[in-house]
Design a protein around this motif. Sequence first.
Motif, PDB file in Angstrom:
ATOM      1  N   TYR A  89      27.656  99.426  21.119  1.00 30.05           N
ATOM      2  CA  TYR A  89      28.673 100.396  21.491  1.00 30.05           C
ATOM      3  C   TYR A  89      28.743 101.486  20.439  1.00 30.05           C
ATOM      4  O   TYR A  89      28.460 101.261  19.263  1.00 30.05           O
ATOM      5  CB  TYR A  89      30.037  99.712  21.638  1.00 30.05           C
ATOM      6  N   LYS A  90      29.085 102.689  20.886  1.00 28.30           N
ATOM      7  CA  LYS A  90      29.316 103.798  19.970  1.00 28.30           C
ATOM      8  C   LYS A  90      30.763 103.810  19.498  1.00 28.30           C
ATOM      9  O   LYS A  90      31.073 104.252  18.403  1.00 28.30           O
ATOM     10  CB  LYS A  90      28.977 105.116  20.651  1.00 28.30           C
ATOM     11  N   ASP A  91      31.642 103.345  20.383  1.00 28.76           N
ATOM     12  CA  ASP A  91      33.061 103.289  20.073  1.00 28.76           C
ATOM     13  C   ASP A  91      33.600 101.999  20.665  1.00 28.76           C
ATOM     14  O   ASP A  91      33.140 101.553  21.721  1.00 28.76           O
ATOM     15  CB  ASP A  91      33.801 104.500  20.665  1.00 28.76           C
ATOM     16  N   VAL A  92      34.573 101.411  19.997  1.00 32.46           N
ATOM     17  CA  VAL A  92      35.089 100.128  20.470  1.00 32.46           C
ATOM     18  C   VAL A  92      35.726 100.237  21.852  1.00 32.46           C
ATOM     19  O   VAL A  92      35.815  99.251  22.569  1.00 32.46           O
ATOM     20  CB  VAL A  92      36.114  99.547  19.471  1.00 32.46           C
ATOM     21  N   SER A  93      36.132 101.437  22.230  1.00 28.42           N
ATOM     22  CA  SER A  93      36.722 101.607  23.557  1.00 28.42           C
ATOM     23  C   SER A  93      35.690 101.481  24.664  1.00 28.42           C
ATOM     24  O   SER A  93      36.039 101.393  25.840  1.00 28.42           O
ATOM     25  CB  SER A  93      37.423 102.970  23.648  1.00 28.42           C
ATOM     26  N   ASP A  94      34.400 101.475  24.313  1.00 32.25           N
ATOM     27  CA  ASP A  94      33.341 101.338  25.313  1.00 32.25           C
ATOM     28  C   ASP A  94      33.086  99.890  25.705  1.00 32.25           C
ATOM     29  O   ASP A  94      32.312  99.624  26.619  1.00 32.25           O
ATOM     30  CB  ASP A  94      32.020 101.929  24.781  1.00 32.25           C
ATOM     31  N   LEU A  95      33.707  98.959  25.014  1.00 29.72           N
ATOM     32  CA  LEU A  95      33.416  97.544  25.232  1.00 29.72           C
ATOM     33  C   LEU A  95      33.886  97.069  26.598  1.00 29.72           C
ATOM     34  O   LEU A  95      34.878  97.555  27.133  1.00 29.72           O
ATOM     35  CB  LEU A  95      34.097  96.706  24.152  1.00 29.72           C
ATOM     36  N   LYS A  96      33.183  96.095  27.130  1.00 34.67           N
ATOM     37  CA  LYS A  96      33.545  95.516  28.425  1.00 34.67           C
ATOM     38  C   LYS A  96      33.824  94.023  28.322  1.00 34.67           C
ATOM     39  O   LYS A  96      34.777  93.535  28.917  1.00 34.67           O
ATOM     40  CB  LYS A  96      32.456  95.796  29.459  1.00 34.67           C
ATOM     41  N   VAL A  97      32.991  93.289  27.588  1.00 32.44           N
ATOM     42  CA  VAL A  97      33.184  91.842  27.443  1.00 32.44           C
ATOM     43  C   VAL A  97      32.938  91.457  25.984  1.00 32.44           C
ATOM     44  O   VAL A  97      31.914  91.816  25.414  1.00 32.44           O
ATOM     45  CB  VAL A  97      32.231  91.047  28.358  1.00 32.44           C
ATOM     46  N   ILE A  98      33.882  90.723  25.419  1.00 29.25           N
ATOM     47  CA  ILE A  98      33.770  90.247  24.046  1.00 29.25           C
ATOM     48  C   ILE A  98      33.573  88.735  24.073  1.00 29.25           C
ATOM     49  O   ILE A  98      34.286  88.016  24.768  1.00 29.25           O
ATOM     50  CB  ILE A  98      35.029  90.610  23.231  1.00 29.25           C
ATOM     51  N   HIS A  99      32.598  88.282  23.304  1.00 31.90           N
ATOM     52  CA  HIS A  99      32.237  86.860  23.283  1.00 31.90           C
ATOM     53  C   HIS A  99      32.450  86.312  21.869  1.00 31.90           C
ATOM     54  O   HIS A  99      31.730  86.666  20.947  1.00 31.90           O
ATOM     55  CB  HIS A  99      30.774  86.698  23.715  1.00 31.90           C
ATOM     56  N   TRP A 100      33.435  85.422  21.725  1.00 30.87           N
ATOM     57  CA  TRP A 100      33.738  84.828  20.427  1.00 30.87           C
ATOM     58  C   TRP A 100      32.860  83.581  20.250  1.00 30.87           C
ATOM     59  O   TRP A 100      33.350  82.453  20.212  1.00 30.87           O
ATOM     60  CB  TRP A 100      35.214  84.459  20.345  1.00 30.87           C
ATOM     61  N   LYS A 146      32.856  94.693  11.302  1.00 27.40           N
ATOM     62  CA  LYS A 146      33.657  95.797  10.773  1.00 27.40           C
ATOM     63  C   LYS A 146      34.763  96.217  11.734  1.00 27.40           C
ATOM     64  O   LYS A 146      35.723  96.867  11.327  1.00 27.40           O
ATOM     65  CB  LYS A 146      32.760  96.983  10.420  1.00 27.40           C
ATOM     66  N   HIS A 147      34.637  95.847  13.018  1.00 19.08           N
ATOM     67  CA  HIS A 147      35.681  96.166  13.989  1.00 19.08           C
ATOM     68  C   HIS A 147      36.463  94.916  14.398  1.00 19.08           C
ATOM     69  O   HIS A 147      37.093  94.896  15.443  1.00 19.08           O
ATOM     70  CB  HIS A 147      35.067  96.805  15.242  1.00 19.08           C
ATOM     71  N   VAL A 148      36.419  93.876  13.579  1.00 21.56           N
ATOM     72  CA  VAL A 148      37.004  92.606  13.988  1.00 21.56           C
ATOM     73  C   VAL A 148      38.505  92.718  14.222  1.00 21.56           C
ATOM     74  O   VAL A 148      39.066  91.996  15.054  1.00 21.56           O
ATOM     75  CB  VAL A 148      36.688  91.514  12.933  1.00 21.56           C
ATOM     76  N   GLU A 149      39.181  93.626  13.525  1.00 25.44           N
ATOM     77  CA  GLU A 149      40.625  93.779  13.728  1.00 25.44           C
ATOM     78  C   GLU A 149      40.921  94.259  15.145  1.00 25.44           C
ATOM     79  O   GLU A 149      41.876  93.802  15.776  1.00 25.44           O
ATOM     80  CB  GLU A 149      41.214  94.747  12.694  1.00 25.44           C
ATOM     81  N   PHE A 150      40.095  95.187  15.634  1.00 15.28           N
ATOM     82  CA  PHE A 150      40.273  95.657  17.007  1.00 15.28           C
ATOM     83  C   PHE A 150      40.045  94.512  17.982  1.00 15.28           C
ATOM     84  O   PHE A 150      40.828  94.305  18.918  1.00 15.28           O
ATOM     85  CB  PHE A 150      39.296  96.791  17.306  1.00 15.28           C
ATOM     86  N   PHE A 151      38.962  93.764  17.789  1.00 11.99           N
ATOM     87  CA  PHE A 151      38.648  92.653  18.672  1.00 11.99           C
ATOM     88  C   PHE A 151      39.756  91.595  18.627  1.00 11.99           C
ATOM     89  O   PHE A 151      40.171  91.056  19.652  1.00 11.99           O
ATOM     90  CB  PHE A 151      37.314  92.012  18.280  1.00 11.99           C
ATOM     91  N   ARG A 152      40.232  91.321  17.427  1.00 20.24           N
ATOM     92  CA  ARG A 152      41.266  90.301  17.273  1.00 20.24           C
ATOM     93  C   ARG A 152      42.555  90.735  17.970  1.00 20.24           C
ATOM     94  O   ARG A 152      43.209  89.928  18.644  1.00 20.24           O
ATOM     95  CB  ARG A 152      41.517  90.036  15.787  1.00 20.24           C
ATOM     96  N   ASN A 153      42.931  91.992  17.831  1.00 17.50           N
ATOM     97  CA  ASN A 153      44.148  92.486  18.465  1.00 17.50           C
ATOM     98  C   ASN A 153      44.043  92.451  19.986  1.00 17.50           C
ATOM     99  O   ASN A 153      45.020  92.139  20.680  1.00 17.50           O
ATOM    100  CB  ASN A 153      44.466  93.904  17.991  1.00 17.50           C
ATOM    101  N   LEU A 154      42.850  92.777  20.497  1.00 17.90           N
ATOM    102  CA  LEU A 154      42.647  92.707  21.941  1.00 17.90           C
ATOM    103  C   LEU A 154      42.808  91.271  22.433  1.00 17.90           C
ATOM    104  O   LEU A 154      43.481  91.004  23.434  1.00 17.90           O
ATOM    105  CB  LEU A 154      41.262  93.233  22.304  1.00 17.90           C
ATOM    106  N   TYR A 155      42.213  90.340  21.698  1.00 17.06           N
ATOM    107  CA  TYR A 155      42.317  88.929  22.061  1.00 17.06           C
ATOM    108  C   TYR A 155      43.769  88.455  21.993  1.00 17.06           C
ATOM    109  O   TYR A 155      44.266  87.781  22.907  1.00 17.06           O
ATOM    110  CB  TYR A 155      41.436  88.100  21.127  1.00 17.06           C
ATOM    111  N   LEU A 156      44.468  88.805  20.915  1.00 12.40           N
ATOM    112  CA  LEU A 156      45.853  88.368  20.751  1.00 12.40           C
ATOM    113  C   LEU A 156      46.768  88.971  21.805  1.00 12.40           C
ATOM    114  O   LEU A 156      47.770  88.364  22.190  1.00 12.40           O
ATOM    115  CB  LEU A 156      46.354  88.726  19.350  1.00 12.40           C
ATOM    116  N   THR A 157      46.414  90.165  22.279  1.00 15.66           N
ATOM    117  CA  THR A 157      47.209  90.790  23.341  1.00 15.66           C
ATOM    118  C   THR A 157      47.246  89.903  24.572  1.00 15.66           C
ATOM    119  O   THR A 157      48.313  89.646  25.154  1.00 15.66           O
ATOM    120  CB  THR A 157      46.634  92.168  23.695  1.00 15.66           C
TER     121      THR A 157
END
Length: 721
Positions: free
Chosen positions: A369-380, A391-402
Amino acid sequence: MLGMCRGRRKFLAASLVLLFIPALTWLYLSVGSFQVKPLPLSPLEAQSSTLVGGAGERQALELRVRAVEEENRALRRELSRPPRSPSARLPNSSNHGNQSRTHSEEGTGDNEGQKAAAVGNSSDCVQQPVVDKCETIHVAIVCAGYNASRDVVTLVKSVLFHRRNPLHFHFITDSIAQQILSSLFHTWMVPAVKVDFYDADELKSEVSWIPNKHYSGIYGLMKLVLTKTLPSDLQRVIVLDTDITFATDIAELWAVFHKFKGQQVLGLVENQSDWYLGNLWKNHRPWPALGRGFNTGVILLLLDRLRKLRWEQMWRLTAERELMSMLSTSLADQDIFNAVIKQNPFLVHQLPCFWNVQLSDHTRSEKCYKDVSDLKVIHWNSPKKLRVKNKHVEFFRNLYLTFLEYDGNLLRRELFGCPSEADHNSENLQKTLSELDEDDPCYEFRRERFTVHRTHLYFLHYEYEPSSDNTDVTLVAQLSMDRLQMLEAICKHWEGPISLALYLSDAEAQQFLRYAQGSEVLMSRGNVGYHIVYKEGQFYPVNLLRNVAMRQVNTPYMFLSDIDFLPMYGLYEYLRKSVVQLDMANNKKALVVPAFETLRYRLSYPKSKAELLSQLDMGTLFTFRSTIFSFSFSKRSQQYYEQLKLNVFPFLISLQEYEFVVLPNAYMIHMPHAPSFDITKFRSNKQYRVCLKTLKEEFQQNMSRRYGFAALKYMTAENNS
């Protein structure tokens, strides 16, 4: 109170239906008679089928890029002209709200095609394969055990949040996950969602011969047998791991099936670690794979074609051959899928990697991805889960916690314009609710009776070994967030099994999880069943909570208590001995444990009856609600029994003609606490008290009609007390 376990009752409830409309929509434009033709972006298509080798692929790419550029130039010329009329638009561009929306998937999975897609997708007007608005999307998930059953809920929430199509979940489960998830979906009551379960235990023999070192165990191999497990008329399915989070509508992924060409039957994203390259450490020897291999956390399966290709025989022969040298799998089904693809590369349609951004250490996920907003599926897919390095784990973590803490009740939204299967329970419920008088001052109380509360049984791991003497007793209680501090104390006082119903919001449930996992006392106890009943409405449903906890009792006897009572040390064993001494297996008896209370938050808990009597004499303890019942413990136990029967004991137990036996050497103490929100309303709101009294009288009248003279006798005694 101790009594025999009895039958179970089903509860019907009203569902909260909220409309949620995502902000993003697709808009397809066409002006005049100009048509945009779909461009072949795969090197497997006709215009490149005769070209082979590196030069041929480059030539094919150049041809496709020139074609895209020519289409874009033509499109810009058409768009620069004044529009002729609104009728020249495609039907999908009309402003009909949800009815005009379609779903598509951008890009392609092929390596060269991805480069072309970067150019071809520069125009949003390129026509893409679409998913019909009311087409059902099928999703298969393997889920086993208590923890996986809890984790999969976050995945389901993320899918429900974005979806605009009917969904059909196919869960391959063990008995534990089936019990938990069937209860959850039954009480969730999400419109246009169907759920089927398949017994994983019946499939074990299909894969148990494969040695597997992966932590998922035998269940990590179950995806291999989906063609045999799922219905024979099911043609396609999206297969997901439980540690997936969606950031887009799953219909976009479903649309990718339209891109499959030739004999492609598997849609997969390239593995983003170096595992299959074999260079992670000295003598690292992975299973064979095509290039970097593929990750099986997200799979698109064309089931009908797989069956025609004799998939069962294909993967079995491959596994048998490789196991002769590899001895076992390291990554469960993923190793075998990759070995099959290595031998048959034509089977795979490579998905863009944003459909499975793999968040494990040392991966190439950031290139997806060029930007985290382009993501479609996150696999932990790292055992570290939320602690993974990125480096973008905070964004991923916040999305998951949401989604983890998102109120699941808000996902009970209708899909307008899509007919759903008739649900007779819902229809009867709506009919019952429509018959209620909204002008009745007690309308909200009456409506609450029909509320179905979403329920997650066994929120934490549970282990119980039945006793051989059939005397075991389970403590049953219910609580809310403000009583969590009582859990450790009760576990220290009661060593037997416990069944607890907790009334929490989604966010509070996660707070409880963190609290429990951080407690050595609670984590050391495997025989405590925690059952989450999610908050809905304005009242505390105490009877519903008790019933939920009682239904999960696995012992012959249960001890009903409130969470604010601490049982005496050794009460568990004392009750088991009393069961034998009083021959309760052959007699209808209910044991009564005398209750006391203290006003001191710090109490030296009496370790014997002698200490108890001493504290009574000193005024440290009082008989429970002595100011209300106006009697002391020094009086005869018969008086205690009579008051208890009329004010505390469950009415139905007395109506079933149980013999009450007060245990003279047992006791429990009520600990002080701040008033609950409901008791505050009871004390301050006259209408609240009036409604509760009205409902109680109506309940007693119903019991008198059901039990006749027996109920009337107790009602008369209560009125005269």
